[in-house]
Enzyme design. Structure first.
Site, PDB file in Angstrom:
ATOM      1  N   TYR A 257     -12.170  20.764  13.449  1.00 24.77           N
ATOM      2  CA  TYR A 257     -10.983  20.362  14.225  1.00 24.77           C
ATOM      3  C   TYR A 257     -11.384  20.210  15.693  1.00 24.77           C
ATOM      4  O   TYR A 257     -12.135  21.030  16.211  1.00 24.77           O
ATOM      5  CB  TYR A 257      -9.868  21.413  14.119  1.00 24.77           C
TER       6      TYR A 257
ATOM      7  N   ASP B  86     -15.686  22.272   6.993  1.00 17.59           N
ATOM      8  CA  ASP B  86     -14.238  22.248   6.796  1.00 17.59           C
ATOM      9  C   ASP B  86     -13.614  21.155   7.661  1.00 17.59           C
ATOM     10  O   ASP B  86     -13.779  21.148   8.878  1.00 17.59           O
ATOM     11  CB  ASP B  86     -13.643  23.607   7.178  1.00 17.59           C
TER      12      ASP B  86
ATOM     13  N   TYR C  41      -7.156  15.818  10.896  1.00 17.56           N
ATOM     14  CA  TYR C  41      -8.027  15.999  12.070  1.00 17.56           C
ATOM     15  C   TYR C  41      -8.493  14.649  12.622  1.00 17.56           C
ATOM     16  O   TYR C  41      -8.976  14.572  13.744  1.00 17.56           O
ATOM     17  CB  TYR C  41      -9.262  16.839  11.732  1.00 17.56           C
TER      18      TYR C  41
ATOM     19  N   LYS D  46      -8.118  18.221   3.341  1.00 20.77           N
ATOM     20  CA  LYS D  46      -6.762  18.748   3.150  1.00 20.77           C
ATOM     21  C   LYS D  46      -5.743  17.614   3.049  1.00 20.77           C
ATOM     22  O   LYS D  46      -5.832  16.629   3.785  1.00 20.77           O
ATOM     23  CB  LYS D  46      -6.380  19.681   4.314  1.00 20.77           C
TER      24      LYS D  46
ATOM     25  N   HIS E  88      -2.492  21.220   3.076  1.00 19.75           N
ATOM     26  CA  HIS E  88      -2.715  21.661   4.457  1.00 19.75           C
ATOM     27  C   HIS E  88      -1.614  22.607   4.945  1.00 19.75           C
ATOM     28  O   HIS E  88      -1.859  23.530   5.726  1.00 19.75           O
ATOM     29  CB  HIS E  88      -2.780  20.432   5.370  1.00 19.75           C
TER      30      HIS E  88
ATOM     31  N   LEU F 188     -12.180  32.848  15.986  1.00 23.49           N
ATOM     32  CA  LEU F 188     -12.695  33.087  17.337  1.00 23.49           C
ATOM     33  C   LEU F 188     -11.612  32.862  18.396  1.00 23.49           C
ATOM     34  O   LEU F 188     -11.890  32.717  19.580  1.00 23.49           O
ATOM     35  CB  LEU F 188     -13.902  32.178  17.612  1.00 23.49           C
ATOM     36  N   GLY F 189     -10.350  32.804  17.926  1.00 25.75           N
ATOM     37  CA  GLY F 189      -9.250  32.624  18.879  1.00 25.75           C
ATOM     38  C   GLY F 189      -8.898  31.172  19.114  1.00 25.75           C
ATOM     39  O   GLY F 189      -8.255  30.851  20.119  1.00 25.75           O
TER      40      GLY F 189
ATOM     41  N   GLN G 138      -9.551  26.775  19.359  1.00 20.84           N
ATOM     42  CA  GLN G 138     -10.091  25.948  20.459  1.00 20.84           C
ATOM     43  C   GLN G 138      -9.142  25.924  21.657  1.00 20.84           C
ATOM     44  O   GLN G 138      -9.401  25.223  22.635  1.00 20.84           O
ATOM     45  CB  GLN G 138     -10.278  24.503  19.955  1.00 20.84           C
TER      46      GLN G 138
ATOM     47  N   ASN H  24     -23.916  31.309  15.840  1.00 19.75           N
ATOM     48  CA  ASN H  24     -22.894  31.723  14.867  1.00 19.75           C
ATOM     49  C   ASN H  24     -23.451  31.910  13.456  1.00 19.75           C
ATOM     50  O   ASN H  24     -22.919  32.697  12.678  1.00 19.75           O
ATOM     51  CB  ASN H  24     -21.735  30.718  14.835  1.00 19.75           C
TER      52      ASN H  24
END
Length: 323
Positions: free
Chosen positions: A24, A50, A55, A84, A117, A219-220, A222, A280
Site C-alpha cells: 500500500y 500483499d 491500492y 483483495k 477487503h 509498524l503504525g 504509513q 525488516n
C-alpha cells in the site's frame, strides 16, 4: 534462514510465509517507488507480497515480480501473492471480474490468496469510493454469505489458491463459518494489529477456528494523511519499543514485527527505504523473552490508526463491535 520458522500452514493445506511485504502506498508516493521497493524486497528475501485491487499498484507490483522471475531470482511458485476484492465488486456476479482485472494487471494466472477487503459493500462502478452530491459514501446491500460463495467459485476456478477475509469482526466471521453449505473456511482474517491494538480477543477466536490472523499496520501504518490523524501517536517512537530495541540491539520496527511472530500472527512490513526493507527481514534472527512480550502486551490501548470513518454508519461497519 531456517525455513521451518518461516511458514504457517493454512486450514486448506497451503502454506503462507509468516512475514510479508506490504505494497500500500500513500497518494503522494509515485507508483515507480512501488516497483523499486518490491524488487528490493524480493532480493532481500521476502516471498509474501500483499497487495489489493484498491491500492492501484498491481501493475507495478506485477512488473517487479515478473522482472525478478525473469532474472532468475525467484520462480512464480516461490512467491505468495495476496490480492483483495474491493467493496464495489461485492455483488456475486461481479466478484470474479474484480479478480480477473487484478490478474490482468499482474499478468498472472492465479493469486495465492484472495481476500474480501472489507465487509462493507459499496455501490458498483468505476469509483473506488462512490459519493453522492453531498460527499457521502454510497453503500450497496449484499449478503456477505453470497459474496463468500462467489469467492469459493474463484477458488474452484483455480484463480485463487486460498480465500480469506480482511477487516471482519468476530460476528461477521461466524456468519460465514455458520453458513449452510459452507465449502471452504476463510484461511485468514487480515486486520490492523500492532502493540497499541493487539487484537488479543480476535486472535484467540481466530486461533480457536484455525484461521490465521494477518497483521497490517504492525509498524503504525504509513500515516497516510488521507486516512490517519496526523496527531496520533507515532508507534515506533514508543519508549517501551525503544528500550527493547536497545536491549536486543535491534530497531523498534524489528521489535514490533517480532512481537507479532511470537504470538502466532502473520505480519506485514511496509517500507519504501532499501535499508529498512533489508532490516525488516532479519526478524527471524532473535527472540523476545516472556517478560519482553508482557511489556509489549501492556502497551495495548485498542487504538486504531485506520478506523474507516467513511463507513461508520454502514450496516456492516466492522469496528463498532468489541472485536
Amino acid at each position: 534462514m531456517n525455513s521451518k520458522h518461516q511458514y504457517v500452514e493454512l486450514n486448506d493445506g497451503h502454506f503462507i510465509p509468516r512475514l510479508g511485504f506490504g505494497t500500500y502506498k500513500p497518494q503522494e508516493v509515485p507508483n515507480s517507488k512501488t516497483i523499486e521497493a518490491t524488487k528490493i524486497a524480493i532480493e532481500a528475501g521476502f516471498r509474501h507480497i500483499d497487495c489489493a485491487y484498491a491500492y492501484q499498484v498491481e501493475e507495478e507490483v506485477g512488473l517487479a515480480i515478473r522482472s525478478k522471475i525473469a532474472d532468475g531470482t525467484v520462480k512464480r511458485e516461490d512467491i505468495f501473492y495476496t490480492s483483495k476484492l474491493w467493496s464495489t465488486f461485492h455483488r456475486p456476479e461481479l466478484v470474479q471480474s474484480c479478480l480477473e482485472k487484478s490478474l490482468k494487471k499482474l499478468n498472472f494466472d492465479y493469486v495465492d490468496l484472495y481476500l474480501i477487503h472489507s465487509p462493507m459493500e459499496l455501490k458498483p462502478g468505476e469509483e473506488l469510493f462512490p459519493k453522492d452530491e453531498n460527499g457521502k459514501t454510497i453503500y450497496d446491500h449484499v449478503d456477505l454469505c453470497a459474496v463468500w460463495e462467489a469467492m469459493e467459485k474463484c477458488k474452484d476456478a483455480g484463480l485463487a489458491k486460498s480465500i480469506g477475509v480482511s477487516n471482519f469482526n468476530r460476528r461477521q466471521l461466524e456468519m460465514i463459518l455458520n453458513k449452510p453449505g459452507l465449502k471452504y473456511k476463510p484461511v485468514c482474517n487480515q486486520v490492523e494489529c500492532h502493540v497499541y491494538h493487539n487484537q488479543r480477543k480476535l486472535l484467540d477466536f481466530c486461533k480457536s477456528k484455525n484461521i490465521v490472523l494477518v497483521a497490517y499496520g504492525a509498524l503504525g501504518t504509513q500515516r497516510d494523511k488521507q486516512w490517519v490523524d496526523q496527531s496520533s501517536p507515532v508507534l515506533l517512537d514508543d519508549p517501551v519499543l525503544g528500550a527493547l530495541a536497545k536491549k536486543h540491539k535491534r530497531s523498534p520496527a524489528l521489535i514490533a514485527l517480532r512481537y507479532q511472530l511470537q504470538r502466532g500472527v502473520v505480519v506485514l512490513a511496509q517500507s519504501f527505504k532499501e535499508n529498512e526493507i533489508k532490516e525488516n527481514i532479519q526478524v527471524f534472527d532473535f527472540e523476545l523473552t516472556a517478560e519482553d512480550m508482557k511489556d509489549l502486551d501492556d502497551l495495548n490501548r485498542n487504538y486504531r490508526y485506520l478506523a474507516a470513518e467513511f463507513g461508520a454508519d454502514h450496516p456492516n461497519y466492522p469496528f463498532a463491535d468489541e472485536y
